[in-house]
Scaffold this motif. Structure first.
Motif, PDB file in Angstrom:
ATOM      1  N   PHE A  76      75.926   3.756  63.596  1.00 48.69           N
ATOM      2  CA  PHE A  76      76.039   3.278  62.224  1.00 48.69           C
ATOM      3  C   PHE A  76      74.665   2.992  61.636  1.00 48.69           C
ATOM      4  N   LEU A  77      73.801   2.317  62.389  1.00 46.08           N
ATOM      5  CA  LEU A  77      72.456   2.022  61.886  1.00 46.08           C
ATOM      6  C   LEU A  77      71.692   3.310  61.596  1.00 46.08           C
ATOM      7  N   ALA A  78      71.805   4.269  62.514  1.00 51.23           N
ATOM      8  CA  ALA A  78      71.096   5.527  62.302  1.00 51.23           C
ATOM      9  C   ALA A  78      71.669   6.291  61.113  1.00 51.23           C
ATOM     10  N   ALA A  79      73.010   6.298  60.984  1.00 55.92           N
ATOM     11  CA  ALA A  79      73.635   7.078  59.914  1.00 55.92           C
ATOM     12  C   ALA A  79      73.306   6.533  58.536  1.00 55.92           C
ATOM     13  N   VAL A  80      73.223   5.210  58.399  1.00 50.99           N
ATOM     14  CA  VAL A  80      73.009   4.632  57.076  1.00 50.99           C
ATOM     15  C   VAL A  80      71.532   4.423  56.764  1.00 50.99           C
ATOM     16  N   LEU A  81      70.668   4.481  57.791  1.00 52.00           N
ATOM     17  CA  LEU A  81      69.249   4.223  57.541  1.00 52.00           C
ATOM     18  C   LEU A  81      68.370   5.458  57.627  1.00 52.00           C
ATOM     19  N   ARG A  82      68.785   6.443  58.412  1.00 50.97           N
ATOM     20  CA  ARG A  82      67.890   7.598  58.569  1.00 50.97           C
ATOM     21  C   ARG A  82      67.928   8.468  57.316  1.00 50.97           C
ATOM     22  N   PRO A  83      66.907   9.294  57.087  1.00 50.47           N
ATOM     23  CA  PRO A  83      66.869  10.138  55.884  1.00 50.47           C
ATOM     24  C   PRO A  83      68.103  11.025  55.768  1.00 50.47           C
ATOM     25  N   HIS A  84      68.530  11.242  54.544  1.00 52.19           N
ATOM     26  CA  HIS A  84      69.724  12.049  54.309  1.00 52.19           C
ATOM     27  C   HIS A  84      69.425  13.534  54.430  1.00 52.19           C
ATOM     28  N   VAL A  85      70.504  14.307  54.583  1.00 49.95           N
ATOM     29  CA  VAL A  85      70.434  15.757  54.643  1.00 49.95           C
ATOM     30  C   VAL A  85      71.246  16.315  53.486  1.00 49.95           C
ATOM     31  N   ARG A  86      70.635  17.115  52.643  1.00 48.67           N
ATOM     32  CA  ARG A  86      71.308  17.707  51.482  1.00 48.67           C
ATOM     33  C   ARG A  86      72.036  16.650  50.658  1.00 48.67           C
ATOM     34  N   GLY A  87      71.424  15.492  50.539  1.00 49.15           N
ATOM     35  CA  GLY A  87      71.988  14.444  49.701  1.00 49.15           C
ATOM     36  C   GLY A  87      73.051  13.599  50.362  1.00 49.15           C
ATOM     37  N   GLY A  88      73.415  13.903  51.622  1.00 53.39           N
ATOM     38  CA  GLY A  88      74.444  13.139  52.319  1.00 53.39           C
ATOM     39  C   GLY A  88      73.913  12.566  53.611  1.00 53.39           C
ATOM     40  N   PRO A  89      74.693  11.732  54.275  1.00 55.98           N
ATOM     41  CA  PRO A  89      74.235  11.113  55.521  1.00 55.98           C
ATOM     42  C   PRO A  89      74.034  12.147  56.619  1.00 55.98           C
ATOM     43  N   ASP A  90      72.992  11.962  57.402  1.00 56.90           N
ATOM     44  CA  ASP A  90      72.701  12.881  58.500  1.00 56.90           C
ATOM     45  C   ASP A  90      73.553  12.463  59.710  1.00 56.90           C
ATOM     46  N   LEU A  91      74.833  12.748  59.622  1.00 53.58           N
ATOM     47  CA  LEU A  91      75.752  12.319  60.674  1.00 53.58           C
ATOM     48  C   LEU A  91      75.392  12.937  62.025  1.00 53.58           C
ATOM     49  N   GLN A  92      75.057  14.235  62.027  1.00 55.63           N
ATOM     50  CA  GLN A  92      74.777  14.889  63.307  1.00 55.63           C
ATOM     51  C   GLN A  92      73.496  14.358  63.937  1.00 55.63           C
ATOM     52  N   GLY A  93      72.507  14.064  63.111  1.00 54.23           N
ATOM     53  CA  GLY A  93      71.288  13.476  63.650  1.00 54.23           C
ATOM     54  C   GLY A  93      71.554  12.126  64.291  1.00 54.23           C
ATOM     55  N   ALA A  94      72.432  11.331  63.673  1.00 58.09           N
ATOM     56  CA  ALA A  94      72.770  10.023  64.230  1.00 58.09           C
ATOM     57  C   ALA A  94      73.580  10.161  65.517  1.00 58.09           C
ATOM     58  N   VAL A  95      74.438  11.182  65.591  1.00 50.66           N
ATOM     59  CA  VAL A  95      75.222  11.423  66.806  1.00 50.66           C
ATOM     60  C   VAL A  95      74.323  11.893  67.946  1.00 50.66           C
ATOM     61  N   ASP A  96      73.374  12.785  67.628  1.00 53.94           N
ATOM     62  CA  ASP A  96      72.549  13.415  68.661  1.00 53.94           C
ATOM     63  C   ASP A  96      71.462  12.503  69.216  1.00 53.94           C
ATOM     64  N   ALA A  97      71.063  11.518  68.467  1.00 53.38           N
ATOM     65  CA  ALA A  97      69.913  10.703  68.865  1.00 53.38           C
ATOM     66  C   ALA A  97      70.136  10.045  70.225  1.00 53.38           C
ATOM     67  N   PRO A  98      69.090   9.924  71.047  1.00 53.69           N
ATOM     68  CA  PRO A  98      69.226   9.289  72.369  1.00 53.69           C
ATOM     69  C   PRO A  98      69.834   7.901  72.259  1.00 53.69           C
ATOM     70  N   ASP A  99      70.652   7.562  73.235  1.00 55.36           N
ATOM     71  CA  ASP A  99      71.404   6.305  73.155  1.00 55.36           C
ATOM     72  C   ASP A  99      71.283   5.534  74.455  1.00 55.36           C
ATOM     73  N   TRP A 100      71.897   4.353  74.491  1.00 50.98           N
ATOM     74  CA  TRP A 100      71.828   3.467  75.647  1.00 50.98           C
ATOM     75  C   TRP A 100      73.015   2.518  75.648  1.00 50.98           C
ATOM     76  N   HIS A 101      73.213   1.826  76.781  1.00 51.74           N
ATOM     77  CA  HIS A 101      74.200   0.751  76.832  1.00 51.74           C
ATOM     78  C   HIS A 101      73.790  -0.250  77.896  1.00 51.74           C
ATOM     79  N   THR A 102      74.373  -1.444  77.821  1.00 49.65           N
ATOM     80  CA  THR A 102      74.166  -2.474  78.838  1.00 49.65           C
ATOM     81  C   THR A 102      75.507  -2.855  79.464  1.00 49.65           C
ATOM     82  N   ASP A 103      75.462  -3.164  80.759  1.00 54.62           N
ATOM     83  CA  ASP A 103      76.631  -3.667  81.489  1.00 54.62           C
ATOM     84  C   ASP A 103      76.447  -5.141  81.814  1.00 54.62           C
ATOM     85  N   SER A 104      75.686  -5.851  81.006  1.00 57.97           N
ATOM     86  CA  SER A 104      75.327  -7.238  81.302  1.00 57.97           C
ATOM     87  C   SER A 104      76.387  -8.219  80.815  1.00 57.97           C
ATOM     88  N   PHE A 105      77.640  -7.925  81.125  1.00 64.18           N
ATOM     89  CA  PHE A 105      78.778  -8.791  80.816  1.00 64.18           C
ATOM     90  C   PHE A 105      79.944  -8.279  81.667  1.00 64.18           C
TER      91      PHE A 105
END
Length: 615
Positions: free
Chosen positions: A512-541
């Motif tokens: 969500f942060l990437a989709a709404v903050l990263r530069p748009h593509v053709r005037g719309g949200p860069d959904l694929q860029g936000a999906v593809d970007a490297p990700d992470w998670h924690t198991d600290s719970f």
């Protein structure tokens, strides 16, 4: 910017799901004149066929439904604990945790009724038309994805020695389904054909036949088979054979229902989630724990293949620590509680409360489970979770990858589930985000008369009284299933979600942060860029799935994450594990621009399975 695929754009309709056949099914329904809800139902039943390791008809599905011009609603397809599923019954069997498999872990099935209610209230197509796609794939077969065979392989011995009805379907000829081999489920096709035959006598009206299908599920031949399966002694993760508690009254007395979503306003967006019977509010609290202002300047956007969407280790550190605080509150407060025990959602999302919680985030990684005290109430943590948090419960290394894609099955048969997801938006502006799950092929033995097993969602409850998520007859287990829908200016703009158990609301926050903050593509949200970007998670719970483990201080990142981020996190005391390059996140997403009517979609490339289609 480099992405694995383009962000799709068009004006007719967009679909994104975790399997290409489900996506194309939904698109075929749209092309045939159906709306987003017809499409989602048809795709949902196809997902039962093509992703049987991730969901089934006797599982569950929460959905966020946004009709064009109407209010957003949550459709709750999460069944409750049967009337006989008391803590006393389970502890009398010598159990300390609800087993991760077998009929003792089965809640009242919820998925089928939820799809029927959605079709009745918001769809336009007949039951015969939407079920036809699933019947076709079940009868004629579909190319099996890799994970089906891999999942079957992990429980092969159990299937061959105990769950022989499952072996008959998934070990035909003595072999697990090979990738690409045609996998058929004639029993499931026959179940839906018989259902349609029995409904045909209910009259000619579309709604009449849908209501008849609901009765067959709750009181007819399907109910009879479900009850027989629950009453059959079945080997589960306890190492013993147990029968379930499901009764005819349980099946007949439950139905899917609508609720208002829990919402949070952030930077001009209103994010909608299911209530605290899901983990949905945890995403909202993570937003509430962010600094007052987060803009694109705070987040470095590189190419999705080489740069993290959050490439500043200090910012990632704050996200990780916020996740730990939100998930600690989930552990202490979330559940299907009422009256004096009701979850204090309003306080958990309030500015004053999260100002206090945010002050706990220091410069070093925390290793404690730190729930808060909203409204001065004392947090309630199960003895098992407290022991795990204190390092007394150990950690199963198999759990490290449990949320990173497909379900993990331990050698003892323990399962940590994963799920499916589908988003649809049509040319009229109808939108839906749904996360079907449960009823996995490794949950319970296949019911031979039906072609699918019971679910295991009760494993997420505690066998300790007085907790928000204590096993309680008639109440829903607190689930990890958590679709999302975001509005701007009161208009639905973005529907998204992901598989991943406890990781779902971590990955969705990052998307969500990437989709709404990263530069748009053709005037719309860069959904694929936000999906593809490297990700992470924690198991600290404490984890939500049997055996409910925890890994204090952990962070698992994709190897594409910049080294500066990884090393920066380690300097702050995080135990960073570097996973494969494409191993975190399973996002699906669709969007609609209310001003132009332009629709867009993107899907996860990880696992070579998810797909977006549209025009």
């Amino acid at each position: 910017m480099f992405t694995t695929r383009p962000t799709l754009q068009g004006t007719f309709g967009m679909v994104s799901s975790t399997h290409w056949l489900a996506s194309q099914t939904a698109m075929a329904v749209l092309e045939d004149g159906g709306n987003a809800y017809d499409a989602a139902v048809a795709a949902g039943f196809v997902l039962h066929v093509v992703e049987p390791h991730l969901n089934g008809p006797a599982g569950e599905v929460p959905a966020l439904v946004a009709p064009a011009g109407g209010p957003v609603k949550v459709l709750c397809g999460q069944g409750v604990a049967p009337r006989g599923a008391s803590i006393g019954h389970y502890t009398s069997l010598g159990l300390e945790l609800v087993p991760g498999t077998g009929p003792l872990a089965a809640a009242v099935p919820g998925a089928f009724d939820a799809w029927m209610v959605l079709l009745r209230d918001h769809g336009t197509r007949s039951l015969e038309r939407v079920l036809g796609y699933a019947i076709g794939y079940a009868e004629r077969g579909h190319p099996a994805v890799e994970r089906v065979g891999e999942t079957v392989g992990t429980v092969r011995e159990l299937f061959e020695t105990e769950w022989t009805t499952s072996a008959a379907l998934y070990l035909a000829g003595g072999r697990a389904p090979a990738p690409g081999a045609l996998l058929r489920n004639p029993a499931l096709a026959a179940t839906w054909r018989r259902l349609l035959e029995e409904c045909a006598t209910a009259g000619h009206g579309r709604e009449q036949r849908i209501e008849a299908a609901r009765r067959v599920w709750r009181e007819g031949f399907i109910a009879d088979a479900l009850l027989a399966a629950s009453a059959r002694p079945t080997m589960d993760t306890s190492g013993e054979r147990h029968t379930g508690t499901l009764t005819g009254d349980d099946l007949a007395g439950w139905e899917a229902a609508y609720e208002d979503p829990v919402t949070y306003d952030w930077n001009g967006w209103t994010v909608c989630k299911a209530g605290p019977w899901s983990q949905g509010p945890a995403l909202l609290q993570q937003l509430a724990l962010l600094p007052d202002e987060v803009t694109a300047a705070d987040v470095h956007f590189g190419d999705a293949a080489t740069g993290s969407p959050h490439s500043d280790s200090a910012f990632v550190h704050r996200l990780i620590e916020g996740t730990k605080l939100a998930m600690a509150d989930r552990e202490a407060w979330y559940g299907d509680a009422e009256g004096a025990d009701a979850v204090p959602v309003e306080t958990l999302l309030s500015a004053a409360y999260n100002d206090e919680r945010r002050a706990l985030i220091g410069e070093e990684a925390s290793r404690e489970l730190r729930p808060g005290s909203p409204d001065g109430r004392e947090p309630r943590i199960s003895a098992h979770a407290a022991a795990v948090a204190a390092g007394e419960g150990g950690f199963d290394p198999l759990a490290v990858s449990a949320g990173a894609g497909e379900p993990t099955v331990a050698r003892d048969g323990a399962t940590r589930g994963d799920t499916c997801h589908i988003d649809v938006v049509d040319r009229w502006g109808n939108m839906i985000s749904a996360t079907p799950s449960g009823g996995w092929l490794h949950s319970n033995p296949v019911i031979p008369e039906l072609g699918f097993p019971l679910g295991t969602r009760l494993q997420m409850t505690w066998l300790e009284p007085g907790l928000p998520n204590s096993l309680t007859p008639g109440r829903r287990p607190r689930t990890t299933l958590t679709p999302s829908l975001a509005l701007r200016g009161g208009e639905p703009v973005l529907a998204f979600g992901t598989p991943g158990g406890d990781q779902q609301d971590q990955w969705q926050l990052h998307f969500f942060l990437a989709a709404v903050l990263r530069p748009h593509v053709r005037g719309g949200p860069d959904l694929q860029g936000a999906v593809d970007a490297p990700d992470w998670h924690t198991d600290s719970f404490p984890g939500s799935f049997y055996p409910r483990a925890m890994r204090p201080g952990s962070v698992t990142v994709e190897s594409r994450t910049p080294r500066s981020v990884t090393e920066g996190l380690r300097r702050r005391g995080h135990d960073v594990e570097v996973g494969p390059a494409w191993s975190e996140g399973r996002l699906c997403a669709v969007a609609r621009d209310p001003e132009t009517g332009v629709l867009s979609a993107a899907a996860n490339p990880r696992g070579m399975q998810g797909y977006a289609v549209g025009r």
